[in-house]
Design a protein around this motif. Structure first.
Motif, short mmCIF file in Angstrom:
data_model
loop_
_atom_site.label_atom_id
_atom_site.label_comp_id
_atom_site.label_asym_id
_atom_site.label_seq_id
_atom_site.Cartn_x
_atom_site.Cartn_y
_atom_site.Cartn_z
N PRO A 27 0.83 -1.21 0.00
CA PRO A 27 0.00 0.00 0.00
C PRO A 27 0.86 1.25 0.00
N GLY A 28 0.29 2.37 -0.44
CA GLY A 28 1.05 3.62 -0.45
C GLY A 28 2.15 3.59 -1.49
N PRO A 48 5.61 4.08 -8.46
CA PRO A 48 4.43 4.43 -9.25
C PRO A 48 3.18 4.68 -8.42
N GLY A 49 3.13 4.13 -7.19
CA GLY A 49 1.96 4.32 -6.33
C GLY A 49 1.69 5.77 -6.00
N LEU A 50 2.64 6.66 -6.28
CA LEU A 50 2.43 8.08 -6.00
C LEU A 50 1.22 8.63 -6.76
N SER A 51 0.88 7.99 -7.87
CA SER A 51 -0.24 8.48 -8.69
C SER A 51 -1.55 8.43 -7.92
N THR A 52 -1.66 7.55 -6.90
CA THR A 52 -2.90 7.47 -6.12
C THR A 52 -3.12 8.74 -5.31
N LEU A 53 -2.08 9.53 -5.12
CA LEU A 53 -2.21 10.81 -4.42
C LEU A 53 -2.43 11.96 -5.39
N GLY A 101 -3.20 17.17 -4.53
CA GLY A 101 -2.88 16.52 -5.79
C GLY A 101 -3.11 17.44 -6.98
N ASP A 102 -2.61 17.01 -8.14
CA ASP A 102 -2.82 17.78 -9.36
C ASP A 102 -4.30 17.89 -9.70
N ASP A 103 -5.11 16.97 -9.13
CA ASP A 103 -6.55 17.02 -9.35
C ASP A 103 -7.24 17.97 -8.38
N GLY A 104 -6.46 18.63 -7.50
CA GLY A 104 -7.01 19.58 -6.54
C GLY A 104 -7.54 18.95 -5.27
#
Length: 285
Positions: A27-28, A48-53, A101-104
């Motif tokens: 996880p993470g 690559p798990g950083l994308s979940t953030l 995140g980049d998604d705000g």
């Protein structure tokens, strides 16, 4: 030079590929952070798990001096201080901060890393970061519910104190009237006030009951987090904790925390009452 790391302690390309494969099963995300002697911070590796953030892994690894602009402004100072303290005394960094995140979207992460000083004088952390947003949301909701409960208790105390004061005043007037002869007017006035006090006591009792049984105002409903609204929607369908956990992809323990927070926030005595409120008051998507 080690065949596992460069002389600055940074992972080789072979180890980067290895950690990419390994981190897919945890996880993470795992990462390697570097604090250079000149004060620059960079990330030599993030999984690559950083994308979940909601963050761009390649962009972060490409930076030679990370501004760490993804850290919430309210947490940035505390985060920087924790990093510098960990680097100075070479003790484990374990800090929870909000990231944007980049998604705000704002998420809470717990960053844990063990620091070591390498030949160049830089400090390198090998560590992990875990998304603890659900835990934080549940704890925040419980704190809010406790504050509201404390405020309700304080309101009850004020009502009781006010009625008690009024009754004491009435009794005082009755005593004075009883000592005087021909004091019918004063005696009647005291009786009138006693009647008023009795009505106030009745109203106070209703108010106290209302603090426990009244439907929650809209503010309490809007105070539910997105996750808690999802839990409430499933409560309205009479789902069990196990079924809710399976539907939302979270643990039963986390579901219990959210259910407790929802009940507190809505002022509901049990799951059934919360379900009724959900059906009657909330438009669930």
């Amino acid at each position: 030079m080690s065949d596992e790391t460069h002389d600055d302690g940074v992972l080789t390309r072979e180890l980067v590929r290895f950690f990419d494969r390994m981190s897919a099963h945890f996880p993470g995300h795992v990462m390697q952070r570097v604090l250079e002697p000149d004060g620059r911070i960079r990330y030599s590796y993030v999984s690559p798990g950083l994308s979940t953030l909601g963050l761009d892994r390649d962009a972060i690894m490409a930076e030679t001096a990370s501004a760490q602009s993804w850290v919430h402004p309210d947490d940035a100072g505390r985060w920087r201080a924790a990093l510098l303290t960990s680097a100075q005394i070479l003790e484990t960094l374990d800090e929870e901060v909000r990231v944007i995140g980049d998604d705000g979207r704002v998420r809470w992460i717990r960053s844990i890393g063990n620091p070591r000083r390498v030949a160049s004088g830089a400090v390198v952390w090998d560590g992990i970061a875990l998304d603890v947003s659900e835990k934080r949301e549940a704890l925040d909701a419980l704190r809010l519910a406790k504050m509201e409960a404390d405020a309700a208790e304080a309101g009850k105390a004020r009502v009781i104190a006010a009625v008690g004061t009024m009754l004491e005043e009435v009794l005082g007037e009755l005593r004075q009237a009883a000592r005087r002869t021909g004091a019918e007017a004063g005696f009647q006035n005291a009786l009138d006030r006693l009647s008023n006090a009795r009505r106030a006591l009745g109203q106070g009792a209703v108010a106290l009951d209302g603090l426990e049984t009244a439907e929650p105002p809209p503010g309490r409903l809007s105070g539910l987090s997105e996750r808690q609204r999802g839990v409430l929607a499933l409560l309205a369908e009479a789902r069990s904790n196990r079924e809710i956990a399976a539907a939302l992809g979270i643990s039963e323990g986390t579901v219990k925390l959210h259910v407790a927070a929802v009940l507190k926030q809505l002022g509901a005595a049990n799951r059934t009452e919360a379900a009724i409120i959900a059906r009657d008051r909330i438009k669930l998507s």
